[in-house]
Enzyme design. Structure first.
Site, mmCIF file in Angstrom:
data_model
loop_
_atom_site.group_PDB
_atom_site.id
_atom_site.type_symbol
_atom_site.label_atom_id
_atom_site.label_comp_id
_atom_site.label_asym_id
_atom_site.label_seq_id
_atom_site.Cartn_x
_atom_site.Cartn_y
_atom_site.Cartn_z
ATOM 1 N N SER A 16 14.835 -10.240 3.815
ATOM 2 C CA SER A 16 14.049 -9.888 2.631
ATOM 3 C C SER A 16 14.337 -8.449 2.187
ATOM 4 O O SER A 16 13.973 -8.072 1.080
ATOM 5 C CB SER A 16 12.565 -10.027 2.957
ATOM 6 N N CYS A 78 16.143 -12.737 9.413
ATOM 7 C CA CYS A 78 14.753 -12.538 9.020
ATOM 8 C C CYS A 78 13.948 -13.559 9.815
ATOM 9 O O CYS A 78 14.227 -14.766 9.736
ATOM 10 C CB CYS A 78 14.616 -12.798 7.523
ATOM 11 N N CYS A 189 10.129 -9.526 14.047
ATOM 12 C CA CYS A 189 10.407 -9.237 12.641
ATOM 13 C C CYS A 189 11.559 -8.245 12.682
ATOM 14 O O CYS A 189 11.525 -7.282 13.468
ATOM 15 C CB CYS A 189 9.186 -8.617 11.973
ATOM 16 N N HIS A 191 12.468 -5.958 10.928
ATOM 17 C CA HIS A 191 12.145 -4.555 10.603
ATOM 18 C C HIS A 191 11.656 -3.793 11.843
ATOM 19 O O HIS A 191 11.798 -2.570 11.917
ATOM 20 C CB HIS A 191 11.034 -4.480 9.553
HETATM 21 N N1 DGL Z 1 12.249 -8.703 8.194
HETATM 22 C C1 DGL Z 1 11.557 -9.905 7.964
HETATM 23 C C2 DGL Z 1 11.259 -10.670 9.225
HETATM 24 O O1 DGL Z 1 12.037 -10.573 10.148
HETATM 25 C C3 DGL Z 1 10.428 -9.980 7.036
HETATM 26 C C4 DGL Z 1 9.726 -8.816 6.479
HETATM 27 C C5 DGL Z 1 9.000 -9.271 5.269
HETATM 28 O O2 DGL Z 1 9.680 -9.463 4.275
HETATM 29 O O3 DGL Z 1 7.783 -9.509 5.313
HETATM 30 O O4 DGL Z 1 10.321 -11.409 9.325
#
Ligand code: DGL
Length: 275
Positions: A16, A78, A189, A191
């Site tokens: 994302s 993601c 996640c 991130h």
């Molecule tokens: N980086 C994404 C994940 O691994 C999602 C972050 C998002 O867009 O809410 O879930």
């Protein structure tokens, strides 16, 4: 399923936003001969608060776009899209598509001794219970404690990796988790590995932090070997990398250059709704 066997074709990687760069980074380190086309859906981030239908629609559009770049395989970098869309897209396209959830679940199972695993992720990932399903599908006696941490994504996207406000939010989300006897915590996640230093300092050494990115790169390697699709050669010491986003290309590029092992030169903005 007709697999296109083009050894020199790139790998498609998407997220994302910037989070999937933590997975792209592992692919760069561990499969240096492979070219990568990365797409970050910066116009529609976050995915974690979106419905399953929209996440499937976004994922299909991105896969259609990546296919125009001639990719030979796709990594959904993601967790949210892996948890909610992988099953829906896997058999719809004629190239291998892998996600990050299963590799992360396996890595945590290999690590736990208490048979209690924590998972943190977006609201959508936690609501899907996909980590629990996969972990307990392999080892039913393992307890999984999940916690959604929705504010972690904007903190990362805004570059608050070292900001003191991040410590407060980590305490807010993780205080109850560290009271349990989990000995492995999945950063569910893509991130979150960017907050690893602070999360590590907060949870202490007795909890292993699992970043599914490395296992995912290893799974990709296995799949390329299985289909005889590994790139046999490369000019210079690594493949070529191109980056596309749906918005804010300059901000993305600056962020990417702060975390990737190689500087990226261009990031192009495209209209993903066209795919
Ligand atoms: N980086 C994404 C994940 O691994 C999602 C972050 C998002 O867009 O809410 O879930």
């Amino acid at each position: 399923m007709g697999i296109e066997r083009k050894k020199t074709a790139p790998i498609g990687v998407f997220d994302s936003g910037v989070g999937g760069l933590t997975v792209a980074r592992e692919i760069m380190r561990n499969l240096p001969k492979e070219d990568i086309v990365y797409f970050g859906d910066t116009a529609r981030v976050p995915y974690g608060s979106k419905s399953k239908d929209n996440i499937i629609r976004y994922s299909k559009q991105i896969i259609n776009f990546l296919k125009t770049k001639g990719v030979k395989a796709i990594v959904i970098a993601c967790n949210t899209a892996s948890a909610l869309a992988l099953d829906a897209v896997k058999n719809e396209f004629d190239i291998p598509i892998i996600g990050v959830v299963e590799p992360g679940a396996r890595a945590a199972l290999a690590m736990t001794k208490t048979n209690k695993i924590g998972i943190i992720g977006t609201e959508a990932t936690v609501r899907s219970s996909m980590y629990e399903k996969i972990i307990q599908g392999i080892q039913p006696n393992v307890e999984v404690i999940a916690k959604a941490c929705p504010l972690f994504v904007p903190l990362v996207e805004e570059g608050f990796k070292k900001h003191p406000v991040t410590d407060e939010i980590i305490d807010y989300y993780l205080s109850s988790l560290i009271q349990t006897d989990i000995d492995a915590l999945i950063l569910g996640c893509t991130h979150y590995p960017l907050l690893r230093t602070k999360i590590r300092a907060y949870v202490g050494e007795q909890i292993n932090l699992i970043n599914p990115a490395y296992e995912t790169a290893m799974d990709l390697k296995k799949i390329l070997q299985e289909y005889d699709m590994e790139n046999p050669d490369v000019e210079g010491d690594h493949g070529s990398y191109s980056f596309y986003v749906s918005d804010a290309a300059d901000k993305f590029k600056e962020f990417a250059n702060s975390i990737l092992p190689y500087d990226i030169e261009t990031t192009k903005q495209i209209n993903i709704e066209e795919y």
